[in-house]
Design an enzyme around this catalytic site. Sequence first.
Site, PDB file in Angstrom:
ATOM      1  N   GLU A 237       1.748   5.593   7.567  1.00 46.03           N
ATOM      2  CA  GLU A 237       3.148   5.807   7.176  1.00 46.03           C
ATOM      3  C   GLU A 237       3.792   6.910   7.995  1.00 46.03           C
ATOM      4  O   GLU A 237       4.975   6.837   8.324  1.00 46.03           O
ATOM      5  CB  GLU A 237       3.220   6.133   5.679  1.00 46.03           C
ATOM      6  CG  GLU A 237       2.628   5.077   4.768  1.00 46.03           C
ATOM      7  CD  GLU A 237       3.110   3.675   5.055  1.00 46.03           C
ATOM      8  OE1 GLU A 237       4.319   3.494   5.283  1.00 46.03           O
ATOM      9  OE2 GLU A 237       2.278   2.751   5.057  1.00 46.03           O
TER      10      GLU A 237
ATOM     11  N   GLY B 256       0.835  -1.195   0.000  1.00 40.54           N
ATOM     12  CA  GLY B 256       0.000   0.000   0.000  1.00 40.54           C
ATOM     13  C   GLY B 256       0.864   1.237   0.000  1.00 40.54           C
ATOM     14  O   GLY B 256       0.578   2.215  -0.702  1.00 40.54           O
TER      15      GLY B 256
END
Length: 837
Positions: A290, A255
């Site tokens: 992230e 992803g």
Amino acid sequence: MPSLSRAEATARGASITVESYQVELDLTGGGERFRSHVTIRFRATGTETFAEVKPAELLAVRLNDTDLDPATLDDNRLPLTGLAAQNTLTVDAEMAYTNTGEGMHRFVDPADGETYLYVMSFLDDVQRVFAAFDQPDLKAPVTLSVTAPEHWTVAANAELAANPAPGRWEFAPTLPIATYFFTLIAGPWHVRRDTHDGIPLGVYCRRSLAEHLDTDATEIFTVTKQCLDRFHQLFDERYPFGKYDQAFVPEFNAGAMENPGLVTFRDDYVFRSAVTDSQRELRATTIAHEMAHMWFGDLVTMRWWDDLWLNESFAEYLGTRVTAEATRFDRAWTTFALRRKAWGYAADQRPSTHPVAPERVTDAAEGLLNFDGISYAKGASVLRQLVAWLGDEAFLAGLNDHFARHRFGNATLADLLQSLAASSGRELTDWAESWLRTAQVNTLRAEVTVDADGRYDEVVIAQTAPPTHPVLRPHRIGVGRYAVDGTAERIEVDLDPKTDDGRTRLVGLAGEPAAAVLLPNDGDLTFAKIRLDAASADAVPLLLPRLTDPLARALLWGEALDAATDGERPVTGLVDLIDAALPTETEVIIVEDVLAMSRTLIDRYLDPLARRSALARVAESCRRLLDGAAPGESLQLAAARGLIAASTDAEMLTGWLAGRAVPTGLAVDAELRWALLGRLVVLGAAGAAEIEAEAAADPSATGAERAARCRAALPDPAAKQAAWEIIVSNTELSNRLVEATAEGFWQPEQADLTGAYVASYFADMPAAARLRTPWVADEVAKLAFPRHAVSQPTREAAAALLARDDLTPGLRRVVTDADDDLRRALVARTAVAATTA
């Protein structure tokens, strides 16, 4: 190519200290190779070690003042002997571009012919770019220089320090980073820039996606800024890596990847067609996930892959939490409860289950296998349970102490527990042993007796564990009591695993009026499967349409889906629930996930006749939902997608594709056109000519992937043979095109046509798995497994394959887990047959 072992990494980590990397890359050559030059400065306490490099051609090696013979390279190991206390290693090589999403991936955009490069160094692929000591605990600053075509844009982890001549980019040294975080992007990228709180921000995409990125740039920057602000409120340490760039890159496997200073995302997140709010929420949680890694993983890095959870579990937990707290997507925990935890529950019940924090991961290859629902969703759920137990203030104080102690270094589970124990005053050894060091999931069952007056006589929450992993755990949970009109009361209780074989009596409920539905784990505080008592399960169809809390609805849907998955209730009963409650559902994520997860069960647990009947009922439920949805809203799009996937009405599907009788407000854009065409292909109502026409109208990379999936789905022997050859032998096509082909191959409607390929899978896949890199090979093996061939002979073929000793670790895990899914489906079918006999 040997995988670095834990023992080797430990020994090397104890004997050398890497001081710096000076990397020079020349990207001006042809389309096959690029030039790599690296100078590594390191200290050593012993006389020998090794570096890793995976070159197309090793040109020169020099250690201190001595030239080494390039022929000494053994696979990817470069032996280094005669070390001094201070050492300089230089390595010149020609490296190969890849089409697998690893190393230096090279992509030519079919939309305009432009070339784009990006580096994915994870897990141990920086050595495909330059020679390195490629393990997570040998962190060092990296100084990069790049030569590339003058009209390109080049970005990397650190800020650009100089652009001394056209086609030359020189970057500032990074802070100390692990080798698997090195990245760059190069090509004619489209870029948007902004700043926030003194931090330069940038977002990048291919030029052919520029208009779509521009449309969403404000939302992406807004989410980024909101998340940065929230992390700065939670953590004492500010974001430490200077700029914060985010690049949306093509044919990405994951992803996203948390490279400090330059996070890379799959460019599917640059939406070119209408999307639902849940897809936008997924992009937001990925951005937050992230960003969480900037602290968990980048600032403080695990010492070895057995502490992978220190990266992924924390990023999963914090990504969901920060999205819910700081952005407009305040129902992220609802998505987590239904989608992410279902992934975790499934992974934890399979034969390949493992602890969140294993005692020992033997090598890097085994570490790659653990990037699963356990390391992500289960680990995040465990952390949420820990917060409920310790309290948020103590939890955050422990994290901040952990960052301060190990800033720009490495840490272990023991290090984190030390900080959390100090901040909370609690001893965490037993907690860690039961939650982090042991595998499998508990089930919490409500056992209820009601007296003649309709009051609770006794309420028990019984905790059980599978015989293979008989571990009961402490849980803090909510217990909700719901009336049919949706009103609720809730209490929190602690479940003591040492009391009465895991049975906890809720004495405070004795004598209280019995609720229509008693919901264990209300609020979703713990990681445990739940089962309702019989009366509550019967009342769910009445309650769901009246229940306003989306998280509670997600938990009830999840319970129903899981009970059907386990064969405790029939899939036809789940279809009844869809018929009763889905047309009134208002939460898009619930609609999407109920349809997706129930479709898997319908396709595999029901015989063909029952399957057709179930799909017809699901399609009708989607039609009712569609009729009631507001034009142009997310719910309308989710309902339309569900209807397309379940429908056998080729006339309706063809009409929509041609623009006839389309519901008002529904945009039949590129993605919806491919969904319509894909379903028509499966039904035999469209063929190769229609696929080629659609591909010509959509000459994008995404269009090429959708066309590959449609071609593989054609109900034609020649098309199936061509697709199978791509799956098992083609290494010229990119990772995403091969995966799209595998995804489209098996269709339940085509069992007679594909029956012979069941044996082909077990015969061909071992060799096919060795043709590709592990990440791609494992994904293709998973997608290509004959998942709809639910029969004992399929299981016997799987058993014969697993008896071999020449399987790659990834293929062995894929087949083991897929076979366990077949086992479940056969159990469910047998139960249905026994009921109807």
